[in-house]
Design a protein around this motif. Sequence first.
Motif, PDB file in Angstrom:
ATOM      1  N   ALA A   1      -2.973  19.743  -1.806  1.00  0.00           N
ATOM      2  CA  ALA A   1      -4.349  19.446  -1.456  1.00  0.00           C
ATOM      3  C   ALA A   1      -5.316  19.752  -2.370  1.00  0.00           C
ATOM      4  CB  ALA A   1      -4.511  20.310  -0.126  1.00  0.00           C
ATOM      5  N   ASP A   2      -4.974  21.001  -3.164  1.00  0.00           N
ATOM      6  CA  ASP A   2      -6.064  21.346  -4.137  1.00  0.00           C
ATOM      7  C   ASP A   2      -5.854  20.211  -5.276  1.00  0.00           C
ATOM      8  OD1 ASP A   2      -6.338  23.677  -2.962  1.00  0.00           O
ATOM      9  OD2 ASP A   2      -5.211  25.051  -4.079  1.00  0.00           O
ATOM     10  N   THR A   3      -4.633  19.783  -5.625  1.00  0.00           N
ATOM     11  CA  THR A   3      -4.875  18.769  -6.799  1.00  0.00           C
ATOM     12  C   THR A   3      -5.487  17.613  -6.125  1.00  0.00           C
ATOM     13  OG1 THR A   3      -2.836  19.606  -7.297  1.00  0.00           O
ATOM     14  CG2 THR A   3      -3.243  17.280  -8.170  1.00  0.00           C
ATOM     15  N   ILE A   4      -5.177  17.138  -4.913  1.00  0.00           N
ATOM     16  CA  ILE A   4      -6.177  16.097  -4.380  1.00  0.00           C
ATOM     17  C   ILE A   4      -7.583  16.400  -4.340  1.00  0.00           C
ATOM     18  CG2 ILE A   4      -6.639  14.817  -2.290  1.00  0.00           C
ATOM     19  CD1 ILE A   4      -3.622  15.092  -1.558  1.00  0.00           C
ATOM     20  N   ALA A   5      -8.021  17.521  -4.248  1.00  0.00           N
ATOM     21  CA  ALA A   5      -9.423  17.599  -4.253  1.00  0.00           C
ATOM     22  C   ALA A   5     -10.014  17.844  -5.839  1.00  0.00           C
ATOM     23  CB  ALA A   5      -9.697  19.235  -3.838  1.00  0.00           C
ATOM     24  N   GLN A   6      -9.371  18.182  -6.864  1.00  0.00           N
ATOM     25  CA  GLN A   6      -9.572  17.919  -8.282  1.00  0.00           C
ATOM     26  C   GLN A   6     -10.038  16.265  -8.369  1.00  0.00           C
ATOM     27  OE1 GLN A   6      -6.579  19.597 -10.521  1.00  0.00           O
ATOM     28  NE2 GLN A   6      -7.159  21.771  -9.865  1.00  0.00           N
ATOM     29  N   VAL A   7      -8.922  15.407  -8.007  1.00  0.00           N
ATOM     30  CA  VAL A   7      -8.829  14.174  -8.074  1.00  0.00           C
ATOM     31  C   VAL A   7     -10.300  13.665  -7.639  1.00  0.00           C
ATOM     32  CG1 VAL A   7      -7.936  11.792  -7.894  1.00  0.00           C
ATOM     33  CG2 VAL A   7      -6.515  13.660  -8.444  1.00  0.00           C
ATOM     34  N   LYS A   8     -10.485  14.062  -6.194  1.00  0.00           N
ATOM     35  CA  LYS A   8     -11.740  13.566  -5.537  1.00  0.00           C
ATOM     36  C   LYS A   8     -12.995  13.947  -6.299  1.00  0.00           C
ATOM     37  CE  LYS A   8      -9.928  13.795  -0.758  1.00  0.00           C
ATOM     38  NZ  LYS A   8     -10.173  14.652   0.475  1.00  0.00           N
ATOM     39  N   ASP A   9     -13.009  15.183  -6.922  1.00  0.00           N
ATOM     40  CA  ASP A   9     -13.922  15.607  -7.513  1.00  0.00           C
ATOM     41  C   ASP A   9     -14.414  14.838  -8.817  1.00  0.00           C
ATOM     42  OD1 ASP A   9     -16.266  17.424  -7.883  1.00  0.00           O
ATOM     43  OD2 ASP A   9     -15.153  18.450  -9.212  1.00  0.00           O
ATOM     44  N   GLU A  10     -13.222  14.561  -9.599  1.00  0.00           N
ATOM     45  CA  GLU A  10     -13.311  14.000 -10.740  1.00  0.00           C
ATOM     46  C   GLU A  10     -13.904  12.448 -10.614  1.00  0.00           C
ATOM     47  OE1 GLU A  10      -9.196  13.912 -12.498  1.00  0.00           O
ATOM     48  OE2 GLU A  10      -9.362  16.250 -13.167  1.00  0.00           O
ATOM     49  N   ARG A  11     -13.408  11.771  -9.380  1.00  0.00           N
ATOM     50  CA  ARG A  11     -13.744  10.468  -9.074  1.00  0.00           C
ATOM     51  C   ARG A  11     -15.040  10.424  -8.062  1.00  0.00           C
ATOM     52  NH1 ARG A  11      -7.882   7.983  -7.663  1.00  0.00           N
ATOM     53  NH2 ARG A  11      -6.973   8.252  -9.756  1.00  0.00           N
ATOM     54  N   GLY A  12     -15.773  11.735  -7.991  1.00  0.00           N
ATOM     55  CA  GLY A  12     -16.994  11.569  -7.188  1.00  0.00           C
ATOM     56  C   GLY A  12     -16.732  11.278  -6.014  1.00  0.00           C
TER      57      GLY A  12
END
Length: 108
Positions: free
Chosen positions: A48-59
């Motif tokens: 889930a933390d990794t998903i959060a990073q991807v979401k953040d990178e993609r806005g």
Amino acid sequence: MTRNSETAADGGTENRLPDEMSLDELREEIQTIDREIVELIAQRTYVADTIAQVKDERGLPTTDKKQEQQVMERAGENAEQFDVDANLVKAIFRLLIELNKVEQRENR
């Protein structure tokens, strides 16, 4: 059914049903299961933390209602498959989702 893998030669509980085990043996079984649950929660949190990073990178927004609904539906289906109360399982997953969202928001 016990998950203990000790051998019968060692006086273990292999192939013994829960109703054939002592209270101490059953408590040891619960301790093993509890540890495995915590390990799985840790693994889920990492992903889930990794998903959060991807979401953040993609806005992308933290909350994805469609994905949350799919998770809840799978939780209910899995509960039925294992003959566990679906409301209990869904409540646990709702808590996991909410805790992950709080952490994602705090880290943004």
